[in-house]
Scaffold this motif. Structure first.
Motif, PDB file in Angstrom:
ATOM      1  N   GLU A 137       0.846  -1.195   0.000  1.00 34.96           N
ATOM      2  CA  GLU A 137       0.000   0.000   0.000  1.00 34.96           C
ATOM      3  C   GLU A 137       0.878   1.241   0.000  1.00 34.96           C
ATOM      4  O   GLU A 137       1.946   1.268   0.588  1.00 34.96           O
TER       5      GLU A 137
ATOM      6  N   ASP B 143      -2.001   1.025  -6.751  1.00 37.24           N
ATOM      7  CA  ASP B 143      -3.319   1.644  -6.945  1.00 37.24           C
ATOM      8  C   ASP B 143      -3.748   1.563  -8.406  1.00 37.24           C
ATOM      9  O   ASP B 143      -4.915   1.329  -8.709  1.00 37.24           O
TER      10      ASP B 143
ATOM     11  N   ASP C 131     -10.773  -3.614  -6.299  1.00 36.53           N
ATOM     12  CA  ASP C 131     -11.090  -2.890  -5.064  1.00 36.53           C
ATOM     13  C   ASP C 131     -11.658  -3.777  -3.972  1.00 36.53           C
ATOM     14  O   ASP C 131     -11.333  -3.619  -2.802  1.00 36.53           O
TER      15      ASP C 131
END
Length: 195
Positions: A89, A95, A104
């Motif tokens: 992350e 992302d 997601d």
């Protein structure tokens, strides 16, 4: 790209530091960073920043050599989401892969996350999953034929690279020159990289 900058601008001394986008942008805001190459949309809030678009860095699918075949070009929807290996992350490439593959719902529960693209490529090479690689990383990450890559079906996925600096800088002209050199070098790199 750095060798081209050193050749074209021998009078400019570069101090290069790699970091996450949020850290680079914070450095621009507090003055500890003069110029940042980012792979996300330049921010529209905060202190006024100037930016120059460089080039699109398309993604390819990386799999183990002889791994599960995909029909080329690969539809993102045909990739098993459980097999996609991601960065930790905070990395913009994580992302971007989550958004491209519509992950997601499952990304938060993953037990694997690497701190570097090279680590992910090693896992891919050993048949532990697949990943999306940016074209500018292919020369390094595909060395030794440890993995194979395939193009993605339209519209594919990728990221816009940009150079960002404080708008009030007295060095805007040189930053525009740096952007032109990176744009030319990067565009040649991605157009000559085999996929």
């Amino acid at each position: 790209m750095f060798p081209a900058l050193a050749t074209e601008l021998p009078e400019v001394k570069f101090m290069v530091s790699e970091s996450r986008t949020d850290t680079l942008l914070a450095g621009l805001y507090d003055g500890s960073v003069d110029l940042a190459l980012i792979a996300t949309e330049p921010p529209s809030t905060g202190p006024t920043l100037a930016s120059a678009s460089l080039f699109i860095d398309a993604f390819v699918l990386a799999t183990a050599v002889g791994g599960v075949p995909h029909t080329a070009p690969v539809e993102l929807t045909s990739i098993d989401p459980e097999t996609i290996l991601l960065l930790d992350e905070g990395h913009c490439l994580r992302d971007q892969a989550i958004a491209a593959c519509n992950l997601d719902d499952i990304a938060g529960g993953r037990t694997f996350a690497a701190t570097s693209l090279s680590t992910i490529v090693e896992f891919v090479a050993h048949g532990q999953g697949v990943t999306l690689l940016p074209q500018i990383a292919l020369r390094k990450e595909t060395a030794g034929a440890r993995i194979q890559t395939q193009t993605l079906a339209a519209p594919g996925a990728g990221r816009q690279l940009s150079l960002v600096w404080r708008q009030a800088t007295p060095f805007a002209e040189i930053y525009q020159c740096i952007a032109r050199i990176i744009r030319l070098t990067g565009s040649q790199l991605v157009s000559s990289t085999p996929d």
